[in-house]
Design a protein around this motif. Sequence first.
Motif, PDB file in Angstrom:
ATOM      1  N   THR A   1       9.593  -0.101  -7.035  1.00  0.00           N
ATOM      2  CA  THR A   1       9.103   1.017  -6.231  1.00  0.00           C
ATOM      3  C   THR A   1       7.717   1.427  -6.714  1.00  0.00           C
ATOM      4  O   THR A   1       6.819   1.682  -5.901  1.00  0.00           O
ATOM      5  CB  THR A   1      10.066   2.217  -6.308  1.00  0.00           C
ATOM      6  OG1 THR A   1      11.348   1.821  -5.821  1.00  0.00           O
ATOM      7  CG2 THR A   1       9.555   3.383  -5.488  1.00  0.00           C
ATOM      8  N   ALA A   2       7.536   1.460  -8.022  1.00  0.00           N
ATOM      9  CA  ALA A   2       6.231   1.823  -8.579  1.00  0.00           C
ATOM     10  C   ALA A   2       5.178   0.769  -8.224  1.00  0.00           C
ATOM     11  O   ALA A   2       4.062   1.110  -7.812  1.00  0.00           O
ATOM     12  CB  ALA A   2       6.332   1.982 -10.094  1.00  0.00           C
ATOM     13  N   VAL A   3       5.531  -0.499  -8.367  1.00  0.00           N
ATOM     14  CA  VAL A   3       4.590  -1.568  -8.041  1.00  0.00           C
ATOM     15  C   VAL A   3       4.228  -1.527  -6.558  1.00  0.00           C
ATOM     16  O   VAL A   3       3.060  -1.611  -6.177  1.00  0.00           O
ATOM     17  CB  VAL A   3       5.176  -2.951  -8.427  1.00  0.00           C
ATOM     18  CG1 VAL A   3       4.311  -4.076  -7.892  1.00  0.00           C
ATOM     19  CG2 VAL A   3       5.326  -3.066  -9.932  1.00  0.00           C
ATOM     20  N   SER A   4       5.228  -1.364  -5.719  1.00  0.00           N
ATOM     21  CA  SER A   4       4.995  -1.303  -4.279  1.00  0.00           C
ATOM     22  C   SER A   4       4.171  -0.068  -3.904  1.00  0.00           C
ATOM     23  O   SER A   4       3.336  -0.115  -3.001  1.00  0.00           O
ATOM     24  CB  SER A   4       6.335  -1.298  -3.543  1.00  0.00           C
ATOM     25  OG  SER A   4       6.153  -1.342  -2.165  1.00  0.00           O
ATOM     26  N   SER A   5       4.384   1.031  -4.601  1.00  0.00           N
ATOM     27  CA  SER A   5       3.594   2.245  -4.354  1.00  0.00           C
ATOM     28  C   SER A   5       2.125   2.034  -4.699  1.00  0.00           C
ATOM     29  O   SER A   5       1.242   2.533  -3.997  1.00  0.00           O
ATOM     30  CB  SER A   5       4.156   3.411  -5.165  1.00  0.00           C
ATOM     31  OG  SER A   5       5.456   3.731  -4.729  1.00  0.00           O
TER      32      SER A   5
END
Length: 90
Positions: free
Chosen positions: A70-74
């Motif tokens: 989720t952090a990487v995609s954000s």
Amino acid sequence: MTGRVEALEDVIETALKVGLALSTGLPGVGLIAGAHRPLRWGILLLILTPVVRVAVVTAGLAVERDWTFTAVSSVVLAILLSGIWVSVHR
């Protein structure tokens, strides 16, 4: 695969199909009608379709509580949106 992953893939597939259909259809309408506005909207939708895909994936990863991705995609979503913002405000 879990049911949630398959549902997320279905949402992503639908978003991509709708984006592709609209970004293909609007320029066609613009060319036939001799109007510039549908051409511009078609190009804008073509640009935004991958952004919508990343946003859907980010939301799906958050629902799955996969915080690393989720952090990487954000971050990827923020980079895409900042690029659009910079190009609009030039």
